[in-house]
Design a protein around this motif. Structure first.
Motif, PDB file in Angstrom:
ATOM      1  N   LYS A 118      65.006 -17.304  16.545  1.00  0.00           N
ATOM      2  CA  LYS A 118      66.008 -18.241  16.947  1.00  0.00           C
ATOM      3  C   LYS A 118      66.774 -18.272  15.828  1.00  0.00           C
ATOM      4  O   LYS A 118      67.574 -18.760  15.332  1.00  0.00           O
ATOM      5  CB  LYS A 118      65.996 -19.531  17.540  1.00  0.00           C
ATOM      6  CG  LYS A 118      64.714 -20.495  16.429  1.00  0.00           C
ATOM      7  CD  LYS A 118      64.792 -21.588  17.837  1.00  0.00           C
ATOM      8  CE  LYS A 118      63.660 -21.657  18.293  1.00  0.00           C
ATOM      9  NZ  LYS A 118      62.051 -21.646  17.746  1.00  0.00           N
TER      10      LYS A 118
ATOM     11  N   ILE B  28      67.089 -32.223  14.944  1.00  0.00           N
ATOM     12  CA  ILE B  28      65.835 -31.221  14.053  1.00  0.00           C
ATOM     13  C   ILE B  28      64.144 -32.063  14.360  1.00  0.00           C
ATOM     14  O   ILE B  28      63.148 -31.013  13.978  1.00  0.00           O
ATOM     15  CB  ILE B  28      66.211 -29.987  13.120  1.00  0.00           C
ATOM     16  CG1 ILE B  28      65.689 -30.879  12.189  1.00  0.00           C
ATOM     17  CG2 ILE B  28      67.001 -29.403  13.582  1.00  0.00           C
ATOM     18  CD1 ILE B  28      66.012 -29.813  10.985  1.00  0.00           C
TER      19      ILE B  28
ATOM     20  N   SER C 154      61.489 -29.362  12.507  1.00  0.00           N
ATOM     21  CA  SER C 154      61.671 -28.427  11.626  1.00  0.00           C
ATOM     22  C   SER C 154      62.135 -29.194  10.070  1.00  0.00           C
ATOM     23  O   SER C 154      63.078 -30.235   9.910  1.00  0.00           O
ATOM     24  CB  SER C 154      63.436 -27.076  12.264  1.00  0.00           C
ATOM     25  OG  SER C 154      63.575 -26.412  11.216  1.00  0.00           O
TER      26      SER C 154
ATOM     27  N   ARG D 141      62.242 -20.716   9.356  1.00  0.00           N
ATOM     28  CA  ARG D 141      63.875 -21.413   8.011  1.00  0.00           C
ATOM     29  C   ARG D 141      63.313 -20.555   7.093  1.00  0.00           C
ATOM     30  O   ARG D 141      63.520 -20.059   6.403  1.00  0.00           O
ATOM     31  CB  ARG D 141      64.290 -22.881   8.231  1.00  0.00           C
ATOM     32  CG  ARG D 141      64.689 -23.065   7.033  1.00  0.00           C
ATOM     33  CD  ARG D 141      65.566 -24.790   7.070  1.00  0.00           C
ATOM     34  NE  ARG D 141      64.821 -25.318   7.959  1.00  0.00           N
ATOM     35  CZ  ARG D 141      65.752 -25.848   9.075  1.00  0.00           C
ATOM     36  NH1 ARG D 141      67.296 -25.753   8.054  1.00  0.00           N
ATOM     37  NH2 ARG D 141      65.817 -26.570  10.108  1.00  0.00           N
TER      38      ARG D 141
ATOM     39  N   ARG E 248      76.383 -26.231  11.139  1.00  0.00           N
ATOM     40  CA  ARG E 248      75.030 -26.799  10.827  1.00  0.00           C
ATOM     41  C   ARG E 248      75.919 -28.228   9.441  1.00  0.00           C
ATOM     42  O   ARG E 248      75.724 -29.297  10.351  1.00  0.00           O
ATOM     43  CB  ARG E 248      74.129 -26.674   9.449  1.00  0.00           C
ATOM     44  CG  ARG E 248      73.449 -25.221  10.326  1.00  0.00           C
ATOM     45  CD  ARG E 248      72.391 -24.234   9.163  1.00  0.00           C
ATOM     46  NE  ARG E 248      71.069 -25.582   9.179  1.00  0.00           N
ATOM     47  CZ  ARG E 248      70.717 -26.252   8.264  1.00  0.00           C
ATOM     48  NH1 ARG E 248      71.657 -26.133   7.192  1.00  0.00           N
ATOM     49  NH2 ARG E 248      70.413 -27.013   8.754  1.00  0.00           N
TER      50      ARG E 248
ATOM     51  N   TYR F 163      74.784 -30.854  11.996  1.00  0.00           N
ATOM     52  CA  TYR F 163      73.784 -32.048  11.287  1.00  0.00           C
ATOM     53  C   TYR F 163      73.892 -32.930  10.003  1.00  0.00           C
ATOM     54  O   TYR F 163      73.053 -33.701   8.787  1.00  0.00           O
ATOM     55  CB  TYR F 163      72.507 -31.099  11.049  1.00  0.00           C
ATOM     56  CG  TYR F 163      72.180 -29.858  12.032  1.00  0.00           C
ATOM     57  CD1 TYR F 163      70.948 -30.564  13.211  1.00  0.00           C
ATOM     58  CD2 TYR F 163      72.040 -29.098  11.829  1.00  0.00           C
ATOM     59  CE1 TYR F 163      70.951 -29.713  14.123  1.00  0.00           C
ATOM     60  CE2 TYR F 163      71.702 -28.369  12.505  1.00  0.00           C
ATOM     61  CZ  TYR F 163      70.946 -28.512  13.592  1.00  0.00           C
ATOM     62  OH  TYR F 163      70.606 -27.732  14.590  1.00  0.00           O
TER      63      TYR F 163
ATOM     64  N   TYR G 268      70.179 -20.019  10.769  1.00  0.00           N
ATOM     65  CA  TYR G 268      70.049 -20.931  11.829  1.00  0.00           C
ATOM     66  C   TYR G 268      72.017 -20.805  11.078  1.00  0.00           C
ATOM     67  O   TYR G 268      72.830 -22.131  11.019  1.00  0.00           O
ATOM     68  CB  TYR G 268      70.294 -22.525  11.715  1.00  0.00           C
ATOM     69  CG  TYR G 268      68.575 -22.230  12.443  1.00  0.00           C
ATOM     70  CD1 TYR G 268      68.419 -22.003  13.222  1.00  0.00           C
ATOM     71  CD2 TYR G 268      67.648 -22.729  11.363  1.00  0.00           C
ATOM     72  CE1 TYR G 268      67.350 -22.332  14.286  1.00  0.00           C
ATOM     73  CE2 TYR G 268      66.546 -22.440  11.608  1.00  0.00           C
ATOM     74  CZ  TYR G 268      66.334 -22.532  12.897  1.00  0.00           C
ATOM     75  OH  TYR G 268      64.492 -21.918  13.539  1.00  0.00           O
TER      76      TYR G 268
ATOM     77  N   MET H 202      74.106 -19.045  15.502  1.00  0.00           N
ATOM     78  CA  MET H 202      74.270 -20.885  15.526  1.00  0.00           C
ATOM     79  C   MET H 202      76.116 -19.883  15.965  1.00  0.00           C
ATOM     80  O   MET H 202      76.994 -21.382  16.255  1.00  0.00           O
ATOM     81  CB  MET H 202      74.024 -21.913  16.153  1.00  0.00           C
ATOM     82  CG  MET H 202      72.413 -21.730  15.475  1.00  0.00           C
ATOM     83  SD  MET H 202      72.610 -23.339  14.248  1.00  0.00           S
ATOM     84  CE  MET H 202      72.843 -24.753  15.572  1.00  0.00           C
TER      85      MET H 202
HETATM   86  N1  LYS Z   1      69.640 -25.004  13.623  1.00  0.00           N
HETATM   87  C1  LYS Z   1      68.479 -26.064  13.161  1.00  0.00           C
HETATM   88  C2  LYS Z   1      67.468 -25.458  13.478  1.00  0.00           C
HETATM   89  C3  LYS Z   1      66.752 -25.770  14.431  1.00  0.00           C
HETATM   90  C4  LYS Z   1      65.071 -25.760  14.805  1.00  0.00           C
HETATM   91  C5  LYS Z   1      65.057 -24.988  16.444  1.00  0.00           C
HETATM   92  N2  LYS Z   1      64.358 -25.783  17.252  1.00  0.00           N
HETATM   93  C6  LYS Z   1      68.907 -25.479  11.363  1.00  0.00           C
HETATM   94  O1  LYS Z   1      70.087 -25.642  11.435  1.00  0.00           O
HETATM   95  O2  LYS Z   1      69.040 -26.719  10.899  1.00  0.00           O
END
Ligand code: LYS
Ligand code: PLP
Length: 415
Positions: free
Chosen positions: A60, A162, A202, A276, A312, A316, A370, A374
């Motif tokens: 992912k 996360i 994460s 990541r 992102r 977040y 990500y 995304m």
């Molecule tokens: N998409 C998130 C992390 C998600 C991790 C997956 N469970 C990020 O960009 O920080």
């Protein structure tokens, strides 16, 4: 070691000047370093060393098939969360026997396909999922190797969106109920109980939550052994964090040593699902300044990358460094770097001290994880191209989308 370096005021990836890439391929563009991906993966493989186990890259984080293929060639396993991710891994030449399947909503069709492919393990996240998996395995005449993903109720000390290992999160089976569910799993047909899985979140920057979770898992493993249920592997997450700004996450080797030490005499294979920490600092997002729009409140720099390319910051309030591809002398100002999307939340950075002119190119750093995965087509924006640099070579690993791609599968009705 970073493969994104500054040389004579210009930003390079490996041996290629990023401004040359922007000129040739246009923006927005994701650019990855092969050497960085390789180094970040090998850090895990080497730290695991001779200990039995597997490094299963979390697809992912970045699922481009060129990158999956590179990792497969290095011997990586893969952590998937959908049938689509499984298809990607198989298309990229990944070994199905090195796949673990996580996720709270696996469908019967996804289970059947994964069983037929002979994947290594299902990380089962609930009792109804366990019951369905058993049924599907019976129908297929195959056996499902399983781990139960337990929720240890540990605070991962990361962003709430996360964090995955708290009681209030949707992930996993409450650890206090786990023994009961393991007993049920042990008696279900065509289910082979193999492991305990845990993922608490994460972007973790401290060892303590990992080790707290592991302590709880080991109590569970020992208790199950007393009942005659023998666990052969642990699948451990969360994900180690990366440096976006000034975070100082533990080194992979220190993290793994601390885990191995805690195992003591127990003969447990170790699986990890890093995403990541392999991908983030192996990629950047290139963008161009379209307009400068100073107002009384803010200095807006309108750039050609937006929240649809990298969500992102909007989702977040994530902070990612933004650097010019060519350093410009002259007065700096504090700029809000905003995209063309019709949302106030469409920004990639705020209050960044930069000297900017229209037409300048910038790199959003730490964008390899990500980022593209995304991305969306919101505002009918084509998704960016993806490029992979290897030494002085640039490869297009995903073409920029065009309008035909965007309306594929749409139909007008006749009357
Ligand atoms: N998409 C998130 C992390 C998600 C991790 C997956 N469970 C990020 O960009 O920080
Ligand atoms: C089950 C599972 N495995 C692996 C990952 C990848 O985590 P990270 O990108 O933090 O390494 C996640 C994401 O949080 C996850 O939920």
């Amino acid at each position: 070691m970073s493969f994104f370096t500054q040389r004579s005021g210009e930003l390079y990836v490996e041996d290629v000047r990023l401004s040359d890439i922007a000129a040739q391929y246009g923006t927005p563009a994701y650019v990855y370093s092969r050497a960085a991906f390789t180094q970040h993966y090998l850090a895990y493989a080497q730290a695991l060393g001779q200990h039995p186990g597997m490094i299963c890259y979390a697809v992912k984080a970045n699922s481009n098939i060129a990158l999956l293929n590179l990792l497969a060639r290095l011997g990586a396993g893969f952590d998937i969360v959908s049938g689509g991710e499984m298809e990607r891994v198989l298309t990229a030449g990944g070994d199905p026997k090195r796949i673990v399947f996580s996720g709270v909503g696996k469908t019967a069709a996804e289970m059947a396909k994964a069983l037929q492919m002979g994947i290594h393990c299902f990380n089962v996240e609930s009792e109804p999922e366990l019951e369905l998996l058993s049924q599907v395995a019976v129908e297929q005449g195959l056996t499902a190797r399983v781990s139960l993903r337990v929720n240890p109720d540990v605070d991962a000390k990361t962003h709430p969106y996360i964090s995955t290992g708290l009681k209030e999160n949707k992930f996993g089976i409450d650890i206090t109920r786990a023994p009961e569910v393991y007993r049920r799993a042990a008696e279900l047909p065509n289910i082979d109980v193999q492991g305990v899985d845990c993922h608490i979140g994460s972007q973790l920057t401290e060892l303590e939550p990992f080790l707290d979770a592991l302590d709880r898992l080991l109590v569970l493993v020992d208790g199950l052994a007393d009942e005659g249920i023998h666990i052969s592997h642990l699948d451990l997450g969360g994900g180690l964090g990366v440096t976006y700004r000034d975070e100082q996450p533990p080194a992979v080797a220190d993290y793994m040593d601390a885990i191995k030490q805690k195992l003591g005499e127990r003969k447990l294979a170790l699986m990890f699902e890093p995403g990541r920490s392999i991908a983030a600092n192996a990629g950047v997002l290139l963008t161009k300044v379209l307009y400068l729009k100073p107002t009384e409140e803010h200095n807006f720099a309108i750039i050609d990358a937006a929240m649809n390319d990298n969500i992102r910051p909007a989702l977040y309030q994530a902070w990612q460094d933004i650097r010019p591809l060519k350093e410009r002398r002259g007065a700096t100002k504090r700029w809000d770097l905003v995209g063309p999307v019709c949302e106030t939340g469409d920004f990639l950075g705020k209050d960044r001290e930069l000297a900017l002119e229209p037409g300048d190119h910038l790199a959003v750093m730490s964008a390899g994880a990500y980022g593209f995965t995304m991305a969306s087509n919101y505002n009918t924006r084509p998704r960016a191209c993806e490029l992979l640099v290897d030494g002085d070579q640039v490869y297009v690993i995903r073409e920029r989308e065009n309008f035909v791609d965007l309306i594929r599968g749409e139909h007008v009705i006749e009357h």
